[in-house]
Design a protein around this motif. Sequence first.
Motif, PDB file in Angstrom:
ATOM      1  N   HIS A   1     -14.062  -5.410   0.570  1.00 21.84           N
ATOM      2  CA  HIS A   1     -13.981  -4.062   1.127  1.00 21.84           C
ATOM      3  C   HIS A   1     -12.589  -3.916   1.731  1.00 21.84           C
ATOM      4  O   HIS A   1     -12.145  -4.785   2.477  1.00 21.84           O
ATOM      5  CB  HIS A   1     -15.041  -3.862   2.200  1.00 21.84           C
ATOM      6  N   THR A   2     -11.893  -2.832   1.411  1.00 20.96           N
ATOM      7  CA  THR A   2     -10.505  -2.719   1.871  1.00 20.96           C
ATOM      8  C   THR A   2     -10.242  -1.437   2.653  1.00 20.96           C
ATOM      9  O   THR A   2     -10.812  -0.388   2.366  1.00 20.96           O
ATOM     10  CB  THR A   2      -9.517  -2.788   0.687  1.00 20.96           C
ATOM     11  N   ILE A   3      -9.357  -1.573   3.627  1.00 14.84           N
ATOM     12  CA  ILE A   3      -8.783  -0.451   4.365  1.00 14.84           C
ATOM     13  C   ILE A   3      -7.311  -0.421   3.974  1.00 14.84           C
ATOM     14  O   ILE A   3      -6.592  -1.407   4.164  1.00 14.84           O
ATOM     15  CB  ILE A   3      -8.919  -0.650   5.888  1.00 14.84           C
ATOM     16  N   ASN A   4      -6.871   0.683   3.401  1.00 13.87           N
ATOM     17  CA  ASN A   4      -5.498   0.810   2.924  1.00 13.87           C
ATOM     18  C   ASN A   4      -4.727   1.773   3.817  1.00 13.87           C
ATOM     19  O   ASN A   4      -5.176   2.893   4.050  1.00 13.87           O
ATOM     20  CB  ASN A   4      -5.490   1.316   1.481  1.00 13.87           C
ATOM     21  N   ILE A   5      -3.570   1.337   4.286  1.00 15.74           N
ATOM     22  CA  ILE A   5      -2.759   2.115   5.215  1.00 15.74           C
ATOM     23  C   ILE A   5      -1.363   2.223   4.604  1.00 15.74           C
ATOM     24  O   ILE A   5      -0.644   1.231   4.511  1.00 15.74           O
ATOM     25  CB  ILE A   5      -2.711   1.431   6.598  1.00 15.74           C
TER      26      ILE A   5
ATOM     27  N   GLN B   1     -16.531 -11.731   8.427  1.00 14.08           N
ATOM     28  CA  GLN B   1     -16.343 -13.137   8.779  1.00 14.08           C
ATOM     29  C   GLN B   1     -14.968 -13.633   8.315  1.00 14.08           C
ATOM     30  O   GLN B   1     -14.337 -14.430   8.984  1.00 14.08           O
ATOM     31  CB  GLN B   1     -17.429 -14.000   8.141  1.00 14.08           C
ATOM     32  N   ARG B   2     -14.518 -13.146   7.178  1.00 14.92           N
ATOM     33  CA  ARG B   2     -13.192 -13.525   6.657  1.00 14.92           C
ATOM     34  C   ARG B   2     -12.422 -12.255   6.325  1.00 14.92           C
ATOM     35  O   ARG B   2     -12.897 -11.415   5.570  1.00 14.92           O
ATOM     36  CB  ARG B   2     -13.332 -14.407   5.429  1.00 14.92           C
ATOM     37  N   ILE B   3     -11.231 -12.124   6.923  1.00 20.70           N
ATOM     38  CA  ILE B   3     -10.383 -10.937   6.737  1.00 20.70           C
ATOM     39  C   ILE B   3      -9.004 -11.379   6.261  1.00 20.70           C
ATOM     40  O   ILE B   3      -8.413 -12.309   6.817  1.00 20.70           O
ATOM     41  CB  ILE B   3     -10.253 -10.140   8.051  1.00 20.70           C
ATOM     42  N   SER B   4      -8.503 -10.693   5.252  1.00 15.95           N
ATOM     43  CA  SER B   4      -7.149 -10.926   4.755  1.00 15.95           C
ATOM     44  C   SER B   4      -6.298  -9.701   5.086  1.00 15.95           C
ATOM     45  O   SER B   4      -6.716  -8.569   4.861  1.00 15.95           O
ATOM     46  CB  SER B   4      -7.186 -11.138   3.234  1.00 15.95           C
ATOM     47  N   VAL B   5      -5.108  -9.930   5.637  1.00 13.37           N
ATOM     48  CA  VAL B   5      -4.167  -8.846   5.913  1.00 13.37           C
ATOM     49  C   VAL B   5      -3.014  -9.011   4.937  1.00 13.37           C
ATOM     50  O   VAL B   5      -2.416 -10.087   4.836  1.00 13.37           O
ATOM     51  CB  VAL B   5      -3.672  -8.872   7.371  1.00 13.37           C
ATOM     52  N   ARG B   6      -2.712  -7.918   4.209  1.00 13.05           N
ATOM     53  CA  ARG B   6      -1.710  -7.971   3.146  1.00 13.05           C
ATOM     54  C   ARG B   6      -0.680  -6.866   3.344  1.00 13.05           C
ATOM     55  O   ARG B   6      -1.027  -5.798   3.846  1.00 13.05           O
ATOM     56  CB  ARG B   6      -2.392  -7.789   1.791  1.00 13.05           C
ATOM     57  N   THR B   7       0.550  -7.127   2.899  1.00  7.72           N
ATOM     58  CA  THR B   7       1.597  -6.112   2.968  1.00  7.72           C
ATOM     59  C   THR B   7       2.316  -6.023   1.626  1.00  7.72           C
ATOM     60  O   THR B   7       2.275  -6.953   0.826  1.00  7.72           O
ATOM     61  CB  THR B   7       2.632  -6.439   4.062  1.00  7.72           C
ATOM     62  N   GLY B   8       2.978  -4.874   1.397  1.00  4.37           N
ATOM     63  CA  GLY B   8       3.737  -4.677   0.166  1.00  4.37           C
ATOM     64  C   GLY B   8       4.271  -3.263   0.095  1.00  4.37           C
ATOM     65  O   GLY B   8       4.290  -2.540   1.094  1.00  4.37           O
ATOM     66  N   THR B   9       4.676  -2.843  -1.107  1.00  2.00           N
ATOM     67  CA  THR B   9       5.161  -1.474  -1.279  1.00  2.00           C
ATOM     68  C   THR B   9       4.098  -0.566  -1.876  1.00  2.00           C
ATOM     69  O   THR B   9       4.189   0.649  -1.755  1.00  2.00           O
ATOM     70  CB  THR B   9       6.414  -1.432  -2.181  1.00  2.00           C
ATOM     71  N   ASN B  10       3.080  -1.145  -2.548  1.00  3.08           N
ATOM     72  CA  ASN B  10       1.978  -0.366  -3.127  1.00  3.08           C
ATOM     73  C   ASN B  10       0.793  -1.293  -3.402  1.00  3.08           C
ATOM     74  O   ASN B  10       0.836  -2.471  -3.061  1.00  3.08           O
ATOM     75  CB  ASN B  10       2.428   0.365  -4.404  1.00  3.08           C
ATOM     76  N   PHE B  11      -0.239  -0.775  -4.074  1.00  2.51           N
ATOM     77  CA  PHE B  11      -1.439  -1.561  -4.361  1.00  2.51           C
ATOM     78  C   PHE B  11      -1.152  -2.802  -5.215  1.00  2.51           C
ATOM     79  O   PHE B  11      -1.892  -3.767  -5.177  1.00  2.51           O
ATOM     80  CB  PHE B  11      -2.458  -0.700  -5.132  1.00  2.51           C
ATOM     81  N   TYR B  12      -0.101  -2.752  -6.024  1.00  5.37           N
ATOM     82  CA  TYR B  12       0.082  -3.747  -7.077  1.00  5.37           C
ATOM     83  C   TYR B  12       0.965  -4.925  -6.704  1.00  5.37           C
ATOM     84  O   TYR B  12       1.065  -5.874  -7.481  1.00  5.37           O
ATOM     85  CB  TYR B  12       0.626  -3.052  -8.333  1.00  5.37           C
ATOM     86  N   ASP B  13       1.610  -4.888  -5.554  1.00  2.00           N
ATOM     87  CA  ASP B  13       2.478  -6.015  -5.191  1.00  2.00           C
ATOM     88  C   ASP B  13       2.162  -6.558  -3.796  1.00  2.00           C
ATOM     89  O   ASP B  13       3.038  -7.060  -3.105  1.00  2.00           O
ATOM     90  CB  ASP B  13       3.952  -5.613  -5.293  1.00  2.00           C
TER      91      ASP B  13
ATOM     92  N   PRO C   1       9.286  -7.560  14.018  1.00  2.04           N
ATOM     93  CA  PRO C   1       8.114  -7.010  13.325  1.00  2.04           C
ATOM     94  C   PRO C   1       8.278  -7.047  11.809  1.00  2.04           C
ATOM     95  O   PRO C   1       9.393  -7.095  11.281  1.00  2.04           O
ATOM     96  CB  PRO C   1       8.054  -5.570  13.828  1.00  2.04           C
ATOM     97  N   THR C   2       7.143  -7.038  11.113  1.00  7.48           N
ATOM     98  CA  THR C   2       7.130  -6.947   9.660  1.00  7.48           C
ATOM     99  C   THR C   2       7.470  -5.518   9.264  1.00  7.48           C
ATOM    100  O   THR C   2       6.941  -4.573   9.841  1.00  7.48           O
ATOM    101  CB  THR C   2       5.724  -7.307   9.130  1.00  7.48           C
ATOM    102  N   ARG C   3       8.332  -5.360   8.261  1.00 17.67           N
ATOM    103  CA  ARG C   3       8.683  -4.022   7.770  1.00 17.67           C
ATOM    104  C   ARG C   3       8.021  -3.839   6.409  1.00 17.67           C
ATOM    105  O   ARG C   3       8.253  -4.630   5.500  1.00 17.67           O
ATOM    106  CB  ARG C   3      10.196  -3.856   7.688  1.00 17.67           C
ATOM    107  N   THR C   4       7.199  -2.794   6.280  1.00 18.71           N
ATOM    108  CA  THR C   4       6.446  -2.599   5.047  1.00 18.71           C
ATOM    109  C   THR C   4       6.111  -1.129   4.824  1.00 18.71           C
ATOM    110  O   THR C   4       6.096  -0.337   5.759  1.00 18.71           O
ATOM    111  CB  THR C   4       5.160  -3.452   5.066  1.00 18.71           C
ATOM    112  N   PHE C   5       5.837  -0.787   3.583  1.00 18.45           N
ATOM    113  CA  PHE C   5       5.345   0.537   3.221  1.00 18.45           C
ATOM    114  C   PHE C   5       3.820   0.580   3.239  1.00 18.45           C
ATOM    115  O   PHE C   5       3.225   1.616   3.472  1.00 18.45           O
ATOM    116  CB  PHE C   5       5.791   0.910   1.794  1.00 18.45           C
ATOM    117  N   PHE C   6       3.197  -0.549   2.925  1.00 17.13           N
ATOM    118  CA  PHE C   6       1.767  -0.569   2.648  1.00 17.13           C
ATOM    119  C   PHE C   6       1.124  -1.747   3.364  1.00 17.13           C
ATOM    120  O   PHE C   6       1.612  -2.869   3.290  1.00 17.13           O
ATOM    121  CB  PHE C   6       1.556  -0.700   1.138  1.00 17.13           C
ATOM    122  N   LEU C   7       0.032  -1.471   4.050  1.00 22.25           N
ATOM    123  CA  LEU C   7      -0.718  -2.492   4.771  1.00 22.25           C
ATOM    124  C   LEU C   7      -2.158  -2.410   4.308  1.00 22.25           C
ATOM    125  O   LEU C   7      -2.731  -1.313   4.238  1.00 22.25           O
ATOM    126  CB  LEU C   7      -0.616  -2.229   6.278  1.00 22.25           C
TER     127      LEU C   7
END
Length: 198
Positions: A77-81, A107-119, A145-151
Amino acid sequence: LLSLLLLLNGQLKMEEPAEEQEGQQEAAAADDDSESLREIGDLAVWSLSSCKQGFGIDQLRDGLTSTYWQSDGPQPHTINIQFHHRTSIAAVRIYIDFKQDESYTPQRISVRTGTNFYDLTEVKLLDLTEPVGWTVVRLDTNGRPTRTFFLQIAVLANHQNGRDTHVRLVEVRAPQAELHPVFVPFTDPASMATCSLR
């Protein structure tokens, strides 16, 4: 008797396991940083992998711990920002309540960053044990801080092998310094010669 009175007033805390103390110390440190960090979630476009009707983004962002987002589909399940420009992010705060949500609790959460859904690249992986309250995910490295377009916040597994998930609140925090960018005036002779309108 004095210890009992202090405990009732919330001025004294019972000794807790080391793991819980670490998580709470990180949360306390983040709360101490609240003066230097600001909430920037309103600057982003939010989307969800799925949601049950009436339990979507509005409930996730309403500032109330009594409401929540409930997923309605397969894991993860994802929350896209998504931000309109590269944005500095120091921390993400996620409010989860195992006492109320039980098998719906992540119970397990992954936090991801990038420029869009695909990277997207995973930057943090959290394993939680019956969390109640704010879980703070620091995204700064050496104070930067982390600099990103997509979280993206991805719930990979729930307690008690639950299928759908509940997340009550999410806040995205950035340094206060970005509120008012500093513009350096051009004062060298070459710049001054060309700075006036004709």
